[in-house]
Design a protein around this motif. Sequence first.
Motif, PDB file in Angstrom:
ATOM      1  N   PRO B  17      -6.955 -47.164  12.551  1.00  0.00           N
ATOM      2  CA  PRO B  17      -6.893 -46.088  11.548  1.00  0.00           C
ATOM      3  C   PRO B  17      -8.251 -45.781  10.934  1.00  0.00           C
ATOM      4  O   PRO B  17      -8.563 -44.620  10.664  1.00  0.00           O
ATOM      5  CB  PRO B  17      -5.950 -46.659  10.484  1.00  0.00           C
ATOM      6  CG  PRO B  17      -5.184 -47.717  11.149  1.00  0.00           C
ATOM      7  CD  PRO B  17      -6.092 -48.297  12.187  1.00  0.00           C
ATOM      8  N   ILE B  20     -10.290 -43.738  13.391  1.00  0.00           N
ATOM      9  CA  ILE B  20      -9.823 -42.350  13.471  1.00  0.00           C
ATOM     10  C   ILE B  20     -10.275 -41.541  12.252  1.00  0.00           C
ATOM     11  O   ILE B  20     -10.691 -40.387  12.367  1.00  0.00           O
ATOM     12  CB  ILE B  20      -8.294 -42.344  13.673  1.00  0.00           C
ATOM     13  CG1 ILE B  20      -8.039 -42.743  15.129  1.00  0.00           C
ATOM     14  CG2 ILE B  20      -7.703 -40.986  13.337  1.00  0.00           C
ATOM     15  CD1 ILE B  20      -6.634 -42.697  15.579  1.00  0.00           C
ATOM     16  N   ILE B  21     -10.238 -42.174  11.069  1.00  0.00           N
ATOM     17  CA  ILE B  21     -10.716 -41.496   9.858  1.00  0.00           C
ATOM     18  C   ILE B  21     -12.188 -41.100  10.018  1.00  0.00           C
ATOM     19  O   ILE B  21     -12.584 -39.970   9.722  1.00  0.00           O
ATOM     20  CB  ILE B  21     -10.559 -42.436   8.631  1.00  0.00           C
ATOM     21  CG1 ILE B  21      -9.099 -42.524   8.232  1.00  0.00           C
ATOM     22  CG2 ILE B  21     -11.388 -41.949   7.459  1.00  0.00           C
ATOM     23  CD1 ILE B  21      -8.580 -41.310   7.547  1.00  0.00           C
ATOM     24  N   PHE B  24     -12.588 -38.213  12.596  1.00  0.00           N
ATOM     25  CA  PHE B  24     -12.209 -36.881  12.125  1.00  0.00           C
ATOM     26  C   PHE B  24     -13.043 -36.404  10.940  1.00  0.00           C
ATOM     27  O   PHE B  24     -13.005 -35.231  10.593  1.00  0.00           O
ATOM     28  CB  PHE B  24     -10.706 -36.834  11.813  1.00  0.00           C
ATOM     29  CG  PHE B  24      -9.884 -36.657  13.041  1.00  0.00           C
ATOM     30  CD1 PHE B  24      -9.802 -35.419  13.661  1.00  0.00           C
ATOM     31  CD2 PHE B  24      -9.219 -37.732  13.622  1.00  0.00           C
ATOM     32  CE1 PHE B  24      -9.072 -35.250  14.812  1.00  0.00           C
ATOM     33  CE2 PHE B  24      -8.493 -37.578  14.787  1.00  0.00           C
ATOM     34  CZ  PHE B  24      -8.411 -36.337  15.382  1.00  0.00           C
ATOM     35  N   LEU B  32      -6.392 -32.180  11.997  1.00  0.00           N
ATOM     36  CA  LEU B  32      -6.479 -33.640  12.059  1.00  0.00           C
ATOM     37  C   LEU B  32      -5.818 -34.168  13.316  1.00  0.00           C
ATOM     38  O   LEU B  32      -5.166 -35.200  13.299  1.00  0.00           O
ATOM     39  CB  LEU B  32      -5.819 -34.256  10.824  1.00  0.00           C
ATOM     40  CG  LEU B  32      -6.536 -33.991   9.502  1.00  0.00           C
ATOM     41  CD1 LEU B  32      -5.658 -34.389   8.345  1.00  0.00           C
ATOM     42  CD2 LEU B  32      -7.856 -34.728   9.462  1.00  0.00           C
ATOM     43  N   SER B  33      -5.928 -33.413  14.410  1.00  0.00           N
ATOM     44  CA  SER B  33      -5.283 -33.890  15.630  1.00  0.00           C
ATOM     45  C   SER B  33      -6.161 -33.601  16.834  1.00  0.00           C
ATOM     46  O   SER B  33      -7.069 -32.787  16.783  1.00  0.00           O
ATOM     47  CB  SER B  33      -3.920 -33.220  15.788  1.00  0.00           C
ATOM     48  OG  SER B  33      -4.087 -31.826  15.849  1.00  0.00           O
ATOM     49  N   PHE B  34      -5.854 -34.287  17.922  1.00  0.00           N
ATOM     50  CA  PHE B  34      -6.555 -34.048  19.177  1.00  0.00           C
ATOM     51  C   PHE B  34      -6.032 -32.761  19.785  1.00  0.00           C
ATOM     52  O   PHE B  34      -4.926 -32.349  19.470  1.00  0.00           O
ATOM     53  CB  PHE B  34      -6.325 -35.236  20.131  1.00  0.00           C
ATOM     54  CG  PHE B  34      -6.997 -36.480  19.666  1.00  0.00           C
ATOM     55  CD1 PHE B  34      -8.384 -36.589  19.680  1.00  0.00           C
ATOM     56  CD2 PHE B  34      -6.245 -37.545  19.174  1.00  0.00           C
ATOM     57  CE1 PHE B  34      -9.004 -37.746  19.243  1.00  0.00           C
ATOM     58  CE2 PHE B  34      -6.871 -38.704  18.740  1.00  0.00           C
ATOM     59  CZ  PHE B  34      -8.255 -38.798  18.775  1.00  0.00           C
ATOM     60  N   PRO B  35      -6.705 -32.029  20.647  1.00  0.00           N
ATOM     61  CA  PRO B  35      -8.039 -32.355  21.164  1.00  0.00           C
ATOM     62  C   PRO B  35      -9.136 -32.164  20.116  1.00  0.00           C
ATOM     63  O   PRO B  35      -9.026 -31.315  19.250  1.00  0.00           O
ATOM     64  CB  PRO B  35      -8.210 -31.370  22.320  1.00  0.00           C
ATOM     65  CG  PRO B  35      -7.356 -30.206  21.947  1.00  0.00           C
ATOM     66  CD  PRO B  35      -6.192 -30.776  21.187  1.00  0.00           C
ATOM     67  N   PRO B 224      -9.680 -32.416   4.988  1.00  0.00           N
ATOM     68  CA  PRO B 224     -10.610 -33.231   5.776  1.00  0.00           C
ATOM     69  C   PRO B 224     -11.733 -33.795   4.910  1.00  0.00           C
ATOM     70  O   PRO B 224     -12.413 -34.737   5.309  1.00  0.00           O
ATOM     71  CB  PRO B 224     -11.183 -32.240   6.797  1.00  0.00           C
ATOM     72  CG  PRO B 224     -10.356 -31.027   6.702  1.00  0.00           C
ATOM     73  CD  PRO B 224      -9.675 -31.013   5.396  1.00  0.00           C
TER      74      PRO B 224
END
Lengths: 292, 262
Positions: B17, B20-21, B24, B32-35, B224
Amino acid sequence: MKAPRSGIGSLLAAPAVLYMVVFFVVPSLMLFVYSFWTAASYKIVPAFVFSNYLNSLMSPLFWTVTINAILIGLVTASITLVLAIPVGYYLVYVSRSQVILYLILITWFSSYLVRIYAWRTLLGTSGVLNTILLQAGIVDTPVGVFLFSRFAVAITLIHIYLPFCILLVVSSLSEIKKDLVDAARDLGASPLGAFFRVIAPNAANGLVGAFMLTFVMVAGDYVTPQMLGGSSGQTTGLLIADQFRKTGNWPLGAAQAFLMFLVSIAIYFAVMGLGRATGLVVKRRPAKKAGV
Amino acid sequence: MVLRLVVWSILAFLLMPLVIIILFSFHATPSLSFPFAGFSLRWYAEVLGNAQLGSALVKSLTVAGFTALITLVLGAAASLAWLRLGQGGRALLEVLCLTPIALPGLFVGVSLLVLFAQASVQLSTVTIVISHVVLALPILIVAMRARLALFDPSLEEASRDLGASQMQTFGKVTLPLIAPTLIASAILAFAVSFDEFVVTSFVAGTETTLPMYIWSMMRRTVTPLINAISSLALVFSIVILFIAWLIGHLRRRSAVASRTVS
């Protein structure tokens, strides 16, 4: 010689002791006294009534949220301990890896709120987990239940308190010599057998302590359930915290705080009783106690 | 090697986690998501331009600084006392320190709120510092206890036998021996205070510390901006931890060096 030494000792300890008495013991006692007072139209009136306790015990809401808190606490503390044990075992008996230790400390010191926020973004409908599942074709529509569920609360609480629990496990396993484990292994015990028959009985008190501390922290955490639990996430902690906002009933909140405290103690004795019944927890022998 | 796999999976769970923070926080779009749509420093630029955030940060640094200082003074005296106290005194200190550690922050927070209300103390930065010391002092004393168990009291006696006064012994023997652990523990106290949220939320009144500001942002919206703040806070924690580690490391090296000399 001995007397003046301890005289200076008392003098040096006095500021810290005084500080903790004034700002910890006294406030705790005041909270206890408060729990017998009454609140009328936002004014707190000194009294001696049991109505705060009785009203709480007869309120279905109180029981719902308390059972919720206990369930969340028991489930997450159990999973946390189960995850902490292999890491603790590895750190104590296999490799005193500084890298692993510092990675654990970094997560422990990373901000509490940041970790809650991280799981919110991970589990959200447009979050990372759902995106991966959608792209992999495992689901067709985003899974909404990840967020605002007991699952979300549990996984976040495990993440927050696991580093703390690992450190507790490490300190309780450190007391058991590696020779004992090696001896068991030489005599043909499997790694798991060595754990259950040699380490667990010897470290039982420490492990129960780690479980209980984690339980108290988890069951008392109201921020995580509030942010990730949705409507199912209300716990006693949140109920108590809300009473201490500006418009709340402080004496009622105080009584509920002490009821939660009693529940924790009851659970401690239940866990110890369960441990004794299953033979995992053994009463310490006096010889051992002298060393502690 | 199953165990090693298990251990690293658990570590991955702990770290993922945070990674990932950070990832992003550099995202070029608010998503807040891929791609991943590309790197950008726009959120960091926004953080730097946010005056409210700046004042919350200054507030948190002030509170943490005072907390560490008060904890250090009280804790240093208590550590010296520890070396001189009998069983009873030590037991008293232990109970006073271990109980608050074993209680949820909520309990400590509401107790202090009741105290301040009953004593008609206005909630302010001062009440925040007072409350943070209640949390940090026990941690410092518990951390010191492990170090003091290794302390050899005959060193103090030797110094006195050789004619040093009580003050000289303290300044030239005792303090240098325990100072590195004390400073590392004070840094720990700083870190505890800097991140504290639950107790603060009860005793802060209208003051806003960094965690309280992050909280108000989190409640309003998922922005974000929080990723960038979080990443900065994380880097800050790692730096603090690194300094504490460095002090401990230097202490061990100097301890080894002094042993080889003698």
